[in-house]
Design a protein around this motif. Sequence first.
Motif, PDB file in Angstrom:
ATOM      1  N   GLU A  18      71.862  69.170   8.296  1.00 55.03           N
ATOM      2  CA  GLU A  18      71.497  70.635   8.528  1.00 55.03           C
ATOM      3  C   GLU A  18      71.037  70.308   9.740  1.00 55.03           C
ATOM      4  O   GLU A  18      70.643  71.209  10.690  1.00 55.03           O
ATOM      5  CB  GLU A  18      71.165  70.838   6.968  1.00 55.03           C
ATOM      6  CG  GLU A  18      70.157  72.295   7.027  1.00 55.03           C
ATOM      7  CD  GLU A  18      69.152  72.401   7.598  1.00 55.03           C
ATOM      8  OE1 GLU A  18      68.821  73.900   8.150  1.00 55.03           O
ATOM      9  OE2 GLU A  18      68.488  71.674   7.721  1.00 55.03           O
ATOM     10  N   ALA A  19      69.469  69.274  10.019  1.00 50.35           N
ATOM     11  CA  ALA A  19      69.061  69.751  10.902  1.00 50.35           C
ATOM     12  C   ALA A  19      69.325  69.546  12.449  1.00 50.35           C
ATOM     13  O   ALA A  19      69.186  70.495  12.649  1.00 50.35           O
ATOM     14  CB  ALA A  19      67.669  68.601  10.302  1.00 50.35           C
ATOM     15  N   LEU A  20      71.078  68.510  12.119  1.00 49.84           N
ATOM     16  CA  LEU A  20      70.872  68.328  13.512  1.00 49.84           C
ATOM     17  C   LEU A  20      71.501  70.030  13.763  1.00 49.84           C
ATOM     18  O   LEU A  20      71.947  70.311  15.097  1.00 49.84           O
ATOM     19  CB  LEU A  20      71.861  66.985  13.295  1.00 49.84           C
ATOM     20  CG  LEU A  20      72.591  66.465  14.987  1.00 49.84           C
ATOM     21  CD1 LEU A  20      71.851  66.934  16.097  1.00 49.84           C
ATOM     22  CD2 LEU A  20      73.721  65.573  14.831  1.00 49.84           C
ATOM     23  N   ASP A  21      72.696  70.516  13.005  1.00 53.91           N
ATOM     24  CA  ASP A  21      73.123  71.432  13.501  1.00 53.91           C
ATOM     25  C   ASP A  21      72.299  72.712  13.976  1.00 53.91           C
ATOM     26  O   ASP A  21      72.405  73.116  15.013  1.00 53.91           O
ATOM     27  CB  ASP A  21      73.701  72.090  12.194  1.00 53.91           C
ATOM     28  CG  ASP A  21      74.523  73.185  12.594  1.00 53.91           C
ATOM     29  OD1 ASP A  21      75.276  73.623  13.532  1.00 53.91           O
ATOM     30  OD2 ASP A  21      73.932  74.232  11.584  1.00 53.91           O
ATOM     31  N   LEU A  23      69.010  72.248  15.132  1.00 52.79           N
ATOM     32  CA  LEU A  23      68.183  71.807  15.801  1.00 52.79           C
ATOM     33  C   LEU A  23      68.904  71.840  17.127  1.00 52.79           C
ATOM     34  O   LEU A  23      67.953  71.228  18.523  1.00 52.79           O
ATOM     35  CB  LEU A  23      67.046  70.448  15.889  1.00 52.79           C
ATOM     36  CG  LEU A  23      65.853  70.845  14.247  1.00 52.79           C
ATOM     37  CD1 LEU A  23      64.857  69.775  14.011  1.00 52.79           C
ATOM     38  CD2 LEU A  23      65.037  72.148  14.573  1.00 52.79           C
ATOM     39  N   GLN A  24      69.987  71.646  16.851  1.00 54.62           N
ATOM     40  CA  GLN A  24      70.996  70.537  17.877  1.00 54.62           C
ATOM     41  C   GLN A  24      70.696  69.282  19.097  1.00 54.62           C
ATOM     42  O   GLN A  24      70.704  69.318  20.522  1.00 54.62           O
ATOM     43  CB  GLN A  24      70.524  71.648  18.999  1.00 54.62           C
ATOM     44  CG  GLN A  24      71.832  72.861  18.504  1.00 54.62           C
ATOM     45  CD  GLN A  24      73.190  72.660  17.868  1.00 54.62           C
ATOM     46  OE1 GLN A  24      73.760  71.837  18.929  1.00 54.62           O
ATOM     47  NE2 GLN A  24      73.390  73.315  16.883  1.00 54.62           N
ATOM     48  N   SER A  25      69.099  68.207  18.095  1.00 53.29           N
ATOM     49  CA  SER A  25      68.906  67.225  19.303  1.00 53.29           C
ATOM     50  C   SER A  25      68.346  66.331  17.925  1.00 53.29           C
ATOM     51  O   SER A  25      67.915  66.488  17.258  1.00 53.29           O
ATOM     52  CB  SER A  25      67.230  67.957  19.955  1.00 53.29           C
ATOM     53  OG  SER A  25      66.646  67.121  19.885  1.00 53.29           O
ATOM     54  N   ALA A  26      69.328  65.608  17.836  1.00 56.16           N
ATOM     55  CA  ALA A  26      69.047  64.028  17.234  1.00 56.16           C
ATOM     56  C   ALA A  26      67.110  63.702  17.450  1.00 56.16           C
ATOM     57  O   ALA A  26      66.883  63.128  16.450  1.00 56.16           O
ATOM     58  CB  ALA A  26      69.333  62.468  17.532  1.00 56.16           C
ATOM     59  N   SER A  27      66.377  63.671  18.618  1.00 61.33           N
ATOM     60  CA  SER A  27      65.185  63.788  18.413  1.00 61.33           C
ATOM     61  C   SER A  27      64.213  64.746  17.927  1.00 61.33           C
ATOM     62  O   SER A  27      63.436  64.075  17.676  1.00 61.33           O
ATOM     63  CB  SER A  27      64.593  63.445  19.549  1.00 61.33           C
ATOM     64  OG  SER A  27      64.813  64.458  20.456  1.00 61.33           O
ATOM     65  N   ALA A  28      64.281  66.033  18.208  1.00 62.94           N
ATOM     66  CA  ALA A  28      64.013  66.982  16.588  1.00 62.94           C
ATOM     67  C   ALA A  28      64.014  66.224  16.014  1.00 62.94           C
ATOM     68  O   ALA A  28      63.104  66.695  14.642  1.00 62.94           O
ATOM     69  CB  ALA A  28      64.334  68.193  17.561  1.00 62.94           C
ATOM     70  N   VAL A  29      65.638  66.416  15.298  1.00 62.06           N
ATOM     71  CA  VAL A  29      65.571  65.531  13.745  1.00 62.06           C
ATOM     72  C   VAL A  29      64.755  65.180  13.128  1.00 62.06           C
ATOM     73  O   VAL A  29      64.155  64.972  12.475  1.00 62.06           O
ATOM     74  CB  VAL A  29      66.968  65.693  13.496  1.00 62.06           C
ATOM     75  CG1 VAL A  29      67.532  65.248  12.102  1.00 62.06           C
ATOM     76  CG2 VAL A  29      67.997  66.448  13.708  1.00 62.06           C
ATOM     77  N   LEU A  63      74.309  64.193  20.504  1.00 63.59           N
ATOM     78  CA  LEU A  63      74.852  64.077  19.018  1.00 63.59           C
ATOM     79  C   LEU A  63      74.863  65.678  18.552  1.00 63.59           C
ATOM     80  O   LEU A  63      74.043  66.185  19.183  1.00 63.59           O
ATOM     81  CB  LEU A  63      74.081  63.601  17.993  1.00 63.59           C
ATOM     82  CG  LEU A  63      73.525  62.133  17.608  1.00 63.59           C
ATOM     83  CD1 LEU A  63      73.107  61.034  16.650  1.00 63.59           C
ATOM     84  CD2 LEU A  63      75.456  61.324  18.584  1.00 63.59           C
ATOM     85  N   SER A  64      76.309  65.933  18.378  1.00 65.73           N
ATOM     86  CA  SER A  64      76.625  67.580  17.967  1.00 65.73           C
ATOM     87  C   SER A  64      77.549  67.194  17.088  1.00 65.73           C
ATOM     88  O   SER A  64      77.820  66.049  16.059  1.00 65.73           O
ATOM     89  CB  SER A  64      77.055  68.059  19.209  1.00 65.73           C
ATOM     90  OG  SER A  64      78.457  67.540  19.896  1.00 65.73           O
ATOM     91  N   LEU A  65      77.543  68.063  15.792  1.00 67.02           N
ATOM     92  CA  LEU A  65      78.663  68.670  15.295  1.00 67.02           C
ATOM     93  C   LEU A  65      79.568  69.429  15.373  1.00 67.02           C
ATOM     94  O   LEU A  65      80.177  70.078  16.571  1.00 67.02           O
ATOM     95  CB  LEU A  65      78.027  69.120  13.653  1.00 67.02           C
ATOM     96  CG  LEU A  65      76.687  69.206  13.311  1.00 67.02           C
ATOM     97  CD1 LEU A  65      76.211  70.051  12.247  1.00 67.02           C
ATOM     98  CD2 LEU A  65      76.229  67.299  13.442  1.00 67.02           C
ATOM     99  N   THR A  66      80.824  68.921  14.887  1.00 60.64           N
ATOM    100  CA  THR A  66      82.350  68.616  14.888  1.00 60.64           C
ATOM    101  C   THR A  66      82.214  70.777  13.871  1.00 60.64           C
ATOM    102  O   THR A  66      81.406  70.840  14.088  1.00 60.64           O
ATOM    103  CB  THR A  66      82.753  68.403  14.088  1.00 60.64           C
ATOM    104  OG1 THR A  66      83.266  67.747  12.719  1.00 60.64           O
ATOM    105  CG2 THR A  66      83.283  66.747  14.666  1.00 60.64           C
ATOM    106  N   GLN A  67      83.530  71.327  14.371  1.00 63.10           N
ATOM    107  CA  GLN A  67      83.661  72.981  13.743  1.00 63.10           C
ATOM    108  C   GLN A  67      82.871  73.250  12.728  1.00 63.10           C
ATOM    109  O   GLN A  67      82.661  73.448  12.164  1.00 63.10           O
ATOM    110  CB  GLN A  67      84.949  73.058  14.675  1.00 63.10           C
ATOM    111  CG  GLN A  67      84.783  74.996  14.324  1.00 63.10           C
ATOM    112  CD  GLN A  67      83.102  75.587  14.904  1.00 63.10           C
ATOM    113  OE1 GLN A  67      82.841  76.029  15.804  1.00 63.10           O
ATOM    114  NE2 GLN A  67      83.080  76.777  13.544  1.00 63.10           N
TER     115      GLN A  67
END
Length: 303
Positions: A18-21, A23-29, A63-67
Amino acid sequence: MVTPRRLLPSISSLRALEALDRLQSASAVAEELSLTQSAVSRQLQTLERQLGMELIIREKKRLSLTQEAQEYAAEVRQSLSQIAQSTLRLQTSPMAGTLSLAILPAFGMRWLMPRLPDFSRLHPDVTINMATRLKEFNFSGEPFDAAIHFGYAEWPGTQSLLLKHEQVLPVCAPSLLGKMKISCPLDILKLPLLHIQTRPQAWGTWFSEQAGVSQQSVSGTMYDQFATITQAALHGLGVALMPDYLVEQELAAGSLIALHPAPVETSGAYYLVWPESKSRHAALTKFRHWLATQSQPEDPLPR
């Protein structure tokens, strides 16, 4: 029914997704969850293995999420929010009933609030947490046990209790009217009109019923809440078609005057609405049984 473990991922893994979706950043997560980036990566890999599908697009060091994962994360976000709300209710009132209620701001302030001391006196064990919502919503996506809606009791998957039919009255400040005489409803068209977003056809319907004239398009300024449209009317900006219970005090004080002899009932009404899954909720049961004693008929409008 026992839910298979593969369908119940760990909260830690779901939080990372959820956080990656969001924040769009692994470091921010990693910073938000107080983890290292490698720990975040392991949480996501564990989730992928458990679900048996790819959720993460790994390009270089990004890192990013698939649809599909993005849609899943949106649903997970709602579920995590509901868990957090339930935990908060348990922690703040572990021994008493708690009711989370969504209210319409104007109706809540003028109709519900003056009555609530009676409920508190009768049911001191019940805590009511309230938040305003201007529009209807899906209970599955909001952390509420019940809501006060305006409409026609046609909300799928819910039950409802009629609280009050709406009666409206055209009102304005005395300064706006001046020496002008209102001899018939159509005379009001000579004055600027104020509209409320939640009742866009209200003026057209009122003129059609009271004057027998179809007014499909009635010009004027638009407001999103009754609180602001009331202030506009009080300051002489135009005529507002207001629910009578909202302008009782202003009419009694003379700061607003009515331009029609009596309120006119509209087709909509105010309801307490709750999802069928909450029908046996103890605090809600007490609240709706009490509300049934407060619903119509209403006291007459002060003159």
